[in-house]
Design a protein around this motif. Sequence first.
Motif, mmCIF file in Angstrom:
data_model
loop_
_atom_site.group_PDB
_atom_site.id
_atom_site.type_symbol
_atom_site.label_atom_id
_atom_site.label_comp_id
_atom_site.label_asym_id
_atom_site.label_seq_id
_atom_site.Cartn_x
_atom_site.Cartn_y
_atom_site.Cartn_z
ATOM 1 N N CYS A 57 -2.917 6.538 0.557
ATOM 2 C CA CYS A 57 -2.476 5.357 0.728
ATOM 3 C C CYS A 57 -1.406 5.369 1.726
ATOM 4 N N THR B 249 0.757 -1.080 -0.027
ATOM 5 C CA THR B 249 -0.083 0.086 0.036
ATOM 6 C C THR B 249 0.816 1.126 0.070
ATOM 7 N N GLY C 37 1.171 4.180 -2.827
ATOM 8 C CA GLY C 37 1.100 5.551 -2.576
ATOM 9 C C GLY C 37 2.129 6.247 -2.974
#
Length: 186
Positions: free
Chosen positions: A56, A15, A19
């Motif tokens: 994110c 994640t 991002g």
Amino acid sequence: RPIRAPGVVVFALLTALLGLAWLRISWVLASGRFQPALPKETAGTLPTMIGLGVFCLLIALGLFLRHRWARYTILVLAGFWSVIGLLVAGVLGYSIAAQPRFGIALAVNLAIAASAVGLPASYLVYFSRRPIRQFFAPKISKPRQRPLGITLIAWWHVIGAVMVILVFRQYRIPVTQLFGFLVHGF
């Protein structure tokens, strides 16, 4: 015996990388390194891409710090993207069936469909397991200071206000009403 969840670290890193990728793409588009200027039609998507990157990174931080809201956010987003992935897989399957020869297009479309369904589904399955729920369980139970519904409504309004400003900016609407005042200059 402490609960170990190495998968949470892996998913948090994935994640965080997502991002960082969103932030990197938005930086490349804003800097104009690969094109002379960002077209006006896509200039409004830049804040959205930056927002997704920051979002994110915040989720990844929440996963590292074992916050329940990060797990809930992952579950909601994974469920949403699993449904979107199924729709993408259906559209790709329909387009494959319409082609007379399958060849390499079949393999590429199947790989895209599998990743569009498989990655969000793996998040959904992993974060729904009992040991992971216990991993994110609070150590000390304390009563909530406000009802959850009030918190959700407040965040819905905050996100909606930001989106309204972004929409007005993207479509170059010159005057808008904000809290009873006319705001010029968008």
